[in-house]
Design a protein around this motif. Structure first.
Motif, PDB file in Angstrom:
ATOM      1  N   VAL A  39     -10.835  23.283   7.090  1.00 39.81           N
ATOM      2  CA  VAL A  39      -9.634  22.560   6.671  1.00 39.81           C
ATOM      3  C   VAL A  39     -10.076  21.223   6.083  1.00 39.81           C
ATOM      4  N   THR A  40      -9.626  20.922   4.872  1.00 41.47           N
ATOM      5  CA  THR A  40     -10.002  19.662   4.228  1.00 41.47           C
ATOM      6  C   THR A  40      -8.767  18.824   3.955  1.00 41.47           C
ATOM      7  N   TYR A  41      -8.713  17.650   4.580  1.00 39.24           N
ATOM      8  CA  TYR A  41      -7.661  16.681   4.307  1.00 39.24           C
ATOM      9  C   TYR A  41      -8.184  15.641   3.314  1.00 39.24           C
ATOM     10  N   THR A  42      -7.351  15.286   2.349  1.00 34.38           N
ATOM     11  CA  THR A  42      -7.658  14.176   1.443  1.00 34.38           C
ATOM     12  C   THR A  42      -6.595  13.096   1.657  1.00 34.38           C
ATOM     13  N   ILE A  43      -7.045  11.902   2.018  1.00 36.91           N
ATOM     14  CA  ILE A  43      -6.146  10.799   2.353  1.00 36.91           C
ATOM     15  C   ILE A  43      -6.396   9.669   1.358  1.00 36.91           C
ATOM     16  N   THR A  44      -5.382   9.363   0.545  1.00 35.80           N
ATOM     17  CA  THR A  44      -5.543   8.377  -0.532  1.00 35.80           C
ATOM     18  C   THR A  44      -4.648   7.179  -0.271  1.00 35.80           C
ATOM     19  N   THR A  45      -5.268   6.013  -0.131  1.00 31.26           N
ATOM     20  CA  THR A  45      -4.548   4.754   0.030  1.00 31.26           C
ATOM     21  C   THR A  45      -4.673   3.961  -1.262  1.00 31.26           C
ATOM     22  N   LYS A  46      -3.535   3.496  -1.794  1.00 27.65           N
ATOM     23  CA  LYS A  46      -3.544   2.812  -3.095  1.00 27.65           C
ATOM     24  C   LYS A  46      -2.831   1.470  -3.000  1.00 27.65           C
ATOM     25  N   ASN A  47      -3.377   0.457  -3.677  1.00 25.49           N
ATOM     26  CA  ASN A  47      -2.724  -0.850  -3.806  1.00 25.49           C
ATOM     27  C   ASN A  47      -1.857  -0.828  -5.059  1.00 25.49           C
ATOM     28  N   VAL A  48      -0.548  -1.005  -4.887  1.00 25.29           N
ATOM     29  CA  VAL A  48       0.384  -0.879  -6.016  1.00 25.29           C
ATOM     30  C   VAL A  48       1.005  -2.215  -6.410  1.00 25.29           C
ATOM     31  N   ASN A  79      -3.997  -1.114  -8.351  1.00 24.49           N
ATOM     32  CA  ASN A  79      -4.150   0.263  -8.832  1.00 24.49           C
ATOM     33  C   ASN A  79      -5.434   0.937  -8.349  1.00 24.49           C
ATOM     34  N   GLU A  80      -6.186   0.292  -7.491  1.00 28.35           N
ATOM     35  CA  GLU A  80      -7.411   0.894  -6.973  1.00 28.35           C
ATOM     36  C   GLU A  80      -7.076   1.686  -5.707  1.00 28.35           C
ATOM     37  N   SER A  81      -7.849   2.753  -5.471  1.00 35.47           N
ATOM     38  CA  SER A  81      -7.565   3.640  -4.344  1.00 35.47           C
ATOM     39  C   SER A  81      -8.770   3.792  -3.425  1.00 35.47           C
ATOM     40  N   LEU A  82      -8.471   3.929  -2.155  1.00 35.50           N
ATOM     41  CA  LEU A  82      -9.436   4.322  -1.134  1.00 35.50           C
ATOM     42  C   LEU A  82      -9.195   5.808  -0.864  1.00 35.50           C
ATOM     43  N   LEU A 128       0.830  -1.199   0.000  1.00 32.57           N
ATOM     44  CA  LEU A 128       0.000   0.000   0.000  1.00 32.57           C
ATOM     45  C   LEU A 128       0.869   1.257   0.000  1.00 32.57           C
ATOM     46  N   THR A 129       0.384   2.296  -0.664  1.00 30.83           N
ATOM     47  CA  THR A 129       0.953   3.631  -0.526  1.00 30.83           C
ATOM     48  C   THR A 129      -0.127   4.534   0.055  1.00 30.83           C
ATOM     49  N   LEU A 130       0.305   5.592   0.741  1.00 23.04           N
ATOM     50  CA  LEU A 130      -0.652   6.528   1.322  1.00 23.04           C
ATOM     51  C   LEU A 130      -0.173   7.948   1.068  1.00 23.04           C
ATOM     52  N   ALA A 157      -5.706  -6.120  -2.031  1.00 23.32           N
ATOM     53  CA  ALA A 157      -5.513  -5.743  -0.630  1.00 23.32           C
ATOM     54  C   ALA A 157      -6.849  -5.957   0.086  1.00 23.32           C
ATOM     55  N   TYR A 158      -6.852  -6.905   1.004  1.00 19.46           N
ATOM     56  CA  TYR A 158      -8.102  -7.271   1.679  1.00 19.46           C
ATOM     57  C   TYR A 158      -8.242  -6.534   3.011  1.00 19.46           C
ATOM     58  N   SER A 159      -9.472  -6.132   3.293  1.00 19.39           N
ATOM     59  CA  SER A 159      -9.824  -5.524   4.589  1.00 19.39           C
ATOM     60  C   SER A 159      -8.903  -4.357   4.943  1.00 19.39           C
ATOM     61  N   VAL A 160      -8.839  -3.399   4.040  1.00 15.87           N
ATOM     62  CA  VAL A 160      -8.008  -2.211   4.275  1.00 15.87           C
ATOM     63  C   VAL A 160      -8.607  -1.383   5.416  1.00 15.87           C
ATOM     64  N   ILE A 161      -7.720  -0.897   6.281  1.00 12.71           N
ATOM     65  CA  ILE A 161      -8.121  -0.032   7.394  1.00 12.71           C
ATOM     66  C   ILE A 161      -7.268   1.226   7.355  1.00 12.71           C
TER      67      ILE A 161
END
Length: 208
Positions: free
Chosen positions: A67-76, A124-127, A50-52, A82-86
């Motif tokens: 204030v707006t945070y954008t947090i992107t988690t990606k399976n590379v 390549n999918e992102s949360l 994972l990358t974040l 990537a199962y059960s991402v937290i």
């Protein structure tokens, strides 16, 4: 088993969790008991890296701003889900959380703690999680720094998670103006001299 710890089964290259298994059949006729073992089977679970990336929509805010945070988690990792991402994040106490949204899984927050769970990510999918907050007076003149983390059931990252941080700065100036004149009474033709003093008691006053 869902949620089981895969770490003891990781191969040396940390590409797979290799799980070997066989079963034993035991029978009894009431007097004698017989057992026989099955053949051994091997299950290979691909590990996912994972990358974040965590960013704020800007660096400097005034008290009361959003204030707006954008947090992107990606399976590379190709050929791995990537199962059960937290994803977890603890927002600084000088920001009041006003909302949390996610494109996958279930988002929640309690106090300053944000959590998103229940997402599977293909290659390549992102949360993508967005956290909105209100900048509080208690944070005025402070630089706020915090880190988000993501992990998954079959995590490949050596640390056991991916992480990234973001910095924001709350800056609201407090200006006071004092205007004086050199005397009270003048005659026609006299020169009056006014002095104007601008003082800032908090933060940095920009473009005064």
């Amino acid at each position: 088993k869902d949620g089981a710890n895969l770490a003891p089964y990781y191969d040396a290259e940390r590409n797979y969790a290799i799980i070997k298994n066989k079963c034993t059949l035991t029978t009894s006729d009431g007097e004698d008991t017989a057992s026989s073992d099955s053949n051994e089977v091997t299950v290979r679970v691909p590990l996912a890296e994972l990358t974040l990336d965590k960013v704020a929509d800007k660096y400097e805010y005034k008290v009361g701003d959003t204030v707006t945070y954008t947090i992107t988690t990606k399976n590379v990792t190709a050929n791995a889900t990537a199962y059960s991402v937290i994803m977890t994040d603890t927002i600084p106490s000088d920001l009041k959380i006003t909302g949390v949204t996610t494109n996958k899984g279930n988002a929640s927050h309690s106090g300053q703690n944000v959590s998103v769970s229940g997402a599977d990510l293909a290659y390549n999918e992102s949360l993508v999680v967005k956290v909105t907050c209100e900048a509080l007076e208690s944070g005025n003149t402070k630089e706020l720094y915090n880190t988000a983390q993501s992990t998954c059931w079959n995590i490949k990252n050596p640390s056991g998670h991916a992480d990234d941080d973001a910095e924001t700065y709350i800056n609201t100036a407090d200006l006071a103006i004092d205007k004086t004149v050199d005397k009270y009474e003048y005659e026609i033709g006299d020169k009056a001299t006014f002095t104007v003093k601008v003082k800032n008691d908090k933060g940095i006053a920009n473009n005064v």
